[in-house]
Motif scaffolding. Structure first.
Motif, PDB file in Angstrom:
ATOM      1  N   PRO A   1     -30.869   2.709   1.742  1.00 22.49           N
ATOM      2  CA  PRO A   1     -31.427   3.503   1.238  1.00 22.49           C
ATOM      3  C   PRO A   1     -31.207   4.494   0.324  1.00 22.49           C
ATOM      4  O   PRO A   1     -29.563   4.030   0.269  1.00 22.49           O
ATOM      5  N   PRO A   2     -31.337   5.660  -0.687  1.00 27.57           N
ATOM      6  CA  PRO A   2     -30.506   6.063  -1.639  1.00 27.57           C
ATOM      7  C   PRO A   2     -29.273   6.632  -1.289  1.00 27.57           C
ATOM      8  O   PRO A   2     -28.613   7.268  -2.469  1.00 27.57           O
ATOM      9  N   ASN A   3     -29.201   7.223  -0.096  1.00 26.56           N
ATOM     10  CA  ASN A   3     -28.506   7.863  -0.066  1.00 26.56           C
ATOM     11  C   ASN A   3     -27.227   7.103   1.134  1.00 26.56           C
ATOM     12  O   ASN A   3     -26.465   7.696   1.796  1.00 26.56           O
ATOM     13  N   VAL A   4     -27.605   5.667   0.318  1.00 30.09           N
ATOM     14  CA  VAL A   4     -25.764   4.910   1.121  1.00 30.09           C
ATOM     15  C   VAL A   4     -25.394   4.148   0.137  1.00 30.09           C
ATOM     16  O   VAL A   4     -26.181   3.853  -0.721  1.00 30.09           O
ATOM     17  N   TYR A   5     -24.232   4.439  -0.031  1.00 32.40           N
ATOM     18  CA  TYR A   5     -23.507   3.518  -1.205  1.00 32.40           C
ATOM     19  C   TYR A   5     -22.972   2.155  -0.427  1.00 32.40           C
ATOM     20  O   TYR A   5     -21.337   2.642   0.681  1.00 32.40           O
ATOM     21  N   LEU A   6     -22.374   1.011  -0.445  1.00 32.31           N
ATOM     22  CA  LEU A   6     -22.008  -0.063  -0.879  1.00 32.31           C
ATOM     23  C   LEU A   6     -20.435   0.229  -1.387  1.00 32.31           C
ATOM     24  O   LEU A   6     -20.452  -0.112  -2.495  1.00 32.31           O
ATOM     25  N   GLU A   7     -19.030   0.628  -1.387  1.00 29.43           N
ATOM     26  CA  GLU A   7     -18.074   1.465  -2.379  1.00 29.43           C
ATOM     27  C   GLU A   7     -16.740  -0.053  -2.262  1.00 29.43           C
ATOM     28  O   GLU A   7     -16.103  -0.277  -3.528  1.00 29.43           O
ATOM     29  N   GLY A   8     -16.975  -1.301  -1.202  1.00 32.31           N
ATOM     30  CA  GLY A   8     -16.137  -2.081  -1.474  1.00 32.31           C
ATOM     31  C   GLY A   8     -14.507  -2.190  -1.205  1.00 32.31           C
ATOM     32  O   GLY A   8     -13.978  -0.489   0.289  1.00 32.31           O
ATOM     33  N   ARG A   9     -13.504  -2.921  -2.055  1.00 30.91           N
ATOM     34  CA  ARG A   9     -12.379  -2.651  -1.348  1.00 30.91           C
ATOM     35  C   ARG A   9     -11.979  -1.428  -2.280  1.00 30.91           C
ATOM     36  O   ARG A   9     -11.819  -1.147  -3.513  1.00 30.91           O
ATOM     37  N   VAL A  10     -11.266  -0.795  -1.210  1.00 33.71           N
ATOM     38  CA  VAL A  10     -10.647   0.725  -2.298  1.00 33.71           C
ATOM     39  C   VAL A  10      -9.459   1.180  -2.251  1.00 33.71           C
ATOM     40  O   VAL A  10      -8.996   0.758  -1.040  1.00 33.71           O
ATOM     41  N   HIS A  11      -9.178   1.605  -2.080  1.00 35.97           N
ATOM     42  CA  HIS A  11      -7.943   2.792  -2.211  1.00 35.97           C
ATOM     43  C   HIS A  11      -8.291   3.850  -1.195  1.00 35.97           C
ATOM     44  O   HIS A  11      -9.024   4.552  -1.311  1.00 35.97           O
ATOM     45  N   LEU A  12      -7.370   3.936   0.018  1.00 36.87           N
ATOM     46  CA  LEU A  12      -8.039   4.738   1.067  1.00 36.87           C
ATOM     47  C   LEU A  12      -8.551   6.259   1.215  1.00 36.87           C
ATOM     48  O   LEU A  12      -9.270   6.533   1.617  1.00 36.87           O
ATOM     49  N   THR A  13      -6.805   6.748   0.317  1.00 35.61           N
ATOM     50  CA  THR A  13      -6.802   7.883   1.217  1.00 35.61           C
ATOM     51  C   THR A  13      -7.572   8.543   0.689  1.00 35.61           C
ATOM     52  O   THR A  13      -8.317   9.399   1.017  1.00 35.61           O
ATOM     53  N   PRO A  14      -8.236   8.697  -0.898  1.00 37.95           N
ATOM     54  CA  PRO A  14      -9.381   9.582  -1.428  1.00 37.95           C
ATOM     55  C   PRO A  14     -10.350  10.133  -0.688  1.00 37.95           C
ATOM     56  O   PRO A  14     -11.651  10.842  -0.733  1.00 37.95           O
ATOM     57  N   TRP A  15     -10.942   8.682  -0.445  1.00 36.54           N
ATOM     58  CA  TRP A  15     -12.328   8.109   0.899  1.00 36.54           C
ATOM     59  C   TRP A  15     -12.116   9.894   1.393  1.00 36.54           C
ATOM     60  O   TRP A  15     -13.682   9.643   2.398  1.00 36.54           O
ATOM     61  N   TYR A  16     -11.132   9.058   2.271  1.00 35.56           N
ATOM     62  CA  TYR A  16     -11.222   9.653   4.461  1.00 35.56           C
ATOM     63  C   TYR A  16     -10.589  10.672   3.475  1.00 35.56           C
ATOM     64  O   TYR A  16     -11.465  12.027   4.455  1.00 35.56           O
ATOM     65  N   ALA A  17      -9.982  12.026   2.563  1.00 35.62           N
ATOM     66  CA  ALA A  17      -9.779  13.038   2.734  1.00 35.62           C
ATOM     67  C   ALA A  17     -11.199  13.859   2.625  1.00 35.62           C
ATOM     68  O   ALA A  17     -11.108  15.055   2.363  1.00 35.62           O
ATOM     69  N   ASN A  18     -11.696  13.065   1.828  1.00 40.47           N
ATOM     70  CA  ASN A  18     -13.198  13.672   1.438  1.00 40.47           C
ATOM     71  C   ASN A  18     -14.917  13.515   1.916  1.00 40.47           C
ATOM     72  O   ASN A  18     -15.399  14.062   1.868  1.00 40.47           O
ATOM     73  N   ALA A  19     -13.906  12.783   2.964  1.00 43.25           N
ATOM     74  CA  ALA A  19     -15.161  12.110   4.234  1.00 43.25           C
ATOM     75  C   ALA A  19     -15.085  13.654   5.047  1.00 43.25           C
ATOM     76  O   ALA A  19     -14.607  14.219   5.515  1.00 43.25           O
ATOM     77  N   MET A  20     -16.680  14.083   5.644  1.00 39.37           N
ATOM     78  CA  MET A  20     -16.818  15.245   6.409  1.00 39.37           C
ATOM     79  C   MET A  20     -16.574  14.585   8.235  1.00 39.37           C
ATOM     80  O   MET A  20     -15.865  15.669   8.352  1.00 39.37           O
ATOM     81  N   ALA A  21     -16.701  13.305   8.492  1.00 38.88           N
ATOM     82  CA  ALA A  21     -16.400  12.580   9.566  1.00 38.88           C
ATOM     83  C   ALA A  21     -16.156  11.077   9.640  1.00 38.88           C
ATOM     84  O   ALA A  21     -17.216  10.501   8.147  1.00 38.88           O
ATOM     85  N   VAL A  22     -15.850  10.337  10.684  1.00 43.66           N
ATOM     86  CA  VAL A  22     -15.848   8.685   9.714  1.00 43.66           C
ATOM     87  C   VAL A  22     -16.422   8.591  11.021  1.00 43.66           C
ATOM     88  O   VAL A  22     -16.643   9.178  12.246  1.00 43.66           O
ATOM     89  N   VAL A  23     -17.540   7.388  11.030  1.00 45.92           N
ATOM     90  CA  VAL A  23     -18.367   7.186  11.898  1.00 45.92           C
ATOM     91  C   VAL A  23     -18.210   5.802  12.503  1.00 45.92           C
ATOM     92  O   VAL A  23     -17.764   4.813  11.583  1.00 45.92           O
ATOM     93  N   SER A  24     -17.571   5.867  14.318  1.00 44.14           N
ATOM     94  CA  SER A  24     -17.432   4.326  14.808  1.00 44.14           C
ATOM     95  C   SER A  24     -18.869   3.938  15.628  1.00 44.14           C
ATOM     96  O   SER A  24     -18.410   3.894  16.664  1.00 44.14           O
ATOM     97  N   PRO A  25     -19.452   2.850  14.604  1.00 45.47           N
ATOM     98  CA  PRO A  25     -20.079   2.706  15.859  1.00 45.47           C
ATOM     99  C   PRO A  25     -20.543   1.272  16.752  1.00 45.47           C
ATOM    100  O   PRO A  25     -21.487   0.537  16.097  1.00 45.47           O
ATOM    101  N   ILE A  26     -19.275   1.392  16.557  1.00 40.33           N
ATOM    102  CA  ILE A  26     -18.940  -0.722  17.492  1.00 40.33           C
ATOM    103  C   ILE A  26     -19.380  -0.919  19.115  1.00 40.33           C
ATOM    104  O   ILE A  26     -18.566   0.457  19.626  1.00 40.33           O
ATOM    105  N   PHE A  27     -20.053  -1.881  19.181  1.00 41.86           N
ATOM    106  CA  PHE A  27     -20.390  -1.508  21.226  1.00 41.86           C
ATOM    107  C   PHE A  27     -19.552  -2.984  21.295  1.00 41.86           C
ATOM    108  O   PHE A  27     -19.501  -2.798  22.815  1.00 41.86           O
ATOM    109  N   THR A  28     -19.179  -3.342  20.272  1.00 37.43           N
ATOM    110  CA  THR A  28     -18.538  -5.176  20.907  1.00 37.43           C
ATOM    111  C   THR A  28     -16.877  -5.011  20.496  1.00 37.43           C
ATOM    112  O   THR A  28     -16.219  -4.124  19.469  1.00 37.43           O
TER     113      THR A  28
END
Length: 362
Positions: free
Chosen positions: A240-267
């Motif tokens: 979808p147009p609102n899904v972005y694959l950013e790859g390997r990045v420095h994590l701090t700014p990505w965490y700092a600007n997130a509304m929330a972190v999602v973790s749909p882990i089942f296993t």
């Protein structure tokens, strides 16, 4: 206190959650030994090496050269810290040499690889599950001290192998000052949800499910940004147009600007590095039951939400506040339970009780 030999995977060549945890353990070992420590890396095995070691009943990554080097280094060590329960041959050899052996279980590997085999239905994965359990059984038998991440894994250790942990040591990180997080916030960025992960089966399963079942119900004004090597598994997909694959990045700014972190882990087994890392940056976490293993149940509603269905995720996402300020309950929980200082204090207290007597080192 005595010299410690730290045996682990090569965490300098990897960037997944297990490598992050191993790196932190090395820092703890340096502190526990007051700098009197050495490390020995076990290199990643090829498929041929795995098959050979399976047939010969050897440990993961075990070679004659590795074992020779291990014996040389172990001769001058009082305690051997083996960072992973797949290295059964190393643990057994350390015990044969009369050393005290600390084994840290990143997962209950019998369960982890068994779940992977069930999901992939690949004969090679079934062989790996057998190999993992065989080595974990050796590690459990010959270790003199067993460290686990949480009580769930402790219960499984008792169920499968008939022994229990000597100490529960959760995932931890160095704290990031709140001002440093706030300084990375970009008020011009469009709000987004964040998923962080390496490319392995549980992350692929979770992200596939989230894209298929959750994102269609999320407001198109909210982006979903995926960070880490998990992106490599999604490159050929139509997104979808609102899904972005950013790859390997420095994590701090990505965490700092997130509304929330999602973790749909089942296993999985162990704990989820991404959950603790999200708390480290003061983020809300929306996750499944597996995402929150190792966290006190009574705090979940304060740090985000436990979601057991797609509709739960959609409802929680659509009522999230659109801001990126540090979420104080998440940040406070991290400092109290999962910061380097908090976890090391408990580990040091345990270590002193366990190894302070000179006779315990013999």
């Amino acid at each position: 206190m005595g010299k410690i030999l730290f045996v682990s995977r090569d965490f300098e060549k990897a960037c997944d959650g297990g490598a992050v945890v191993a790196r932190q353990h090395w820092e703890y070992v340096i502190q526990l030994s007051e700098g009197n420590a050495e490390r020995l890396f076990i290199q990643k095995s090829s498929h041929l090496s795995l098959l050979r070691n399976l047939i010969l009943h050897k440990g993961y990554g075990e070679t004659s050269a590795l074992m020779h080097r291990f014996r040389e280094m172990a001769a001058n060590a009082d305690i051997i810290w083996v960072d992973g329960s797949l290295y059964g041959g190393i643990v057994r050899e350390a015990a044969r040499l009369g050393k005290k052996v600390v084994c840290f279980y990143h997962n209950i590997e019998a369960n982890y690889y068994g779940a992977k085999a069930d999901l992939a239905r690949n004969p090679a994965d079934r062989l790996m599950a057998y190999f993992a359990k065989s080595n974990e059984r050796k590690s459990t038998r010959f270790a003199t001290t067993r460290l686990l991440l949480n009580e769930r894994d402790n219960a499984e250790l008792q169920r499968i192998y008939g022994v229990k942990a000597d100490f529960i040591q959760p995932i931890s990180f160095k704290a990031v000052p709140k001002e440093k997080i706030e300084a990375k916030i970009d008020p011009g960025m469009k709000p987004y949800l964040l998923f962080v992960g390496s490319r392995f089966f549980a992350n692929e399963e979770g992200v596939d499910w989230f894209l298929e079942r959750v994102m269609p119900g999320v407001s198109p004004d909210i982006d979903f940004r995926v960070v880490g090597t998990i992106c490599d598994a999604l490159r050929d997909r139509t997104l979808p147009p609102n899904v972005y694959l950013e790859g390997r990045v420095h994590l701090t700014p990505w965490y700092a600007n997130a509304m929330a972190v999602v973790s749909p882990i089942f296993t999985g087994s162990g704990m989820k590095t991404k959950t603790i890392e999200a708390l480290r940056f003061g983020r809300r976490v929306l996750g499944t039951k597996e995402a929150f293993v190792g966290l006190p149940q009574e705090v979940l509603s304060g740090i985000g939400a436990y979601c057991c269905s797609a509709s739960d995720f959609i409802n929680e996402i659509n009522r999230l506040p659109v801001d990126c300020h540090v979420h104080n309950p998440s940040y406070r929980l991290f400092l109290e339970k999962f910061s380097e200082l908090a976890v090391y204090k408990d580990l040091k207290d345990f270590w002193d009780r366990r190894f302070s007597d000179a006779d315990s080192l013999r």
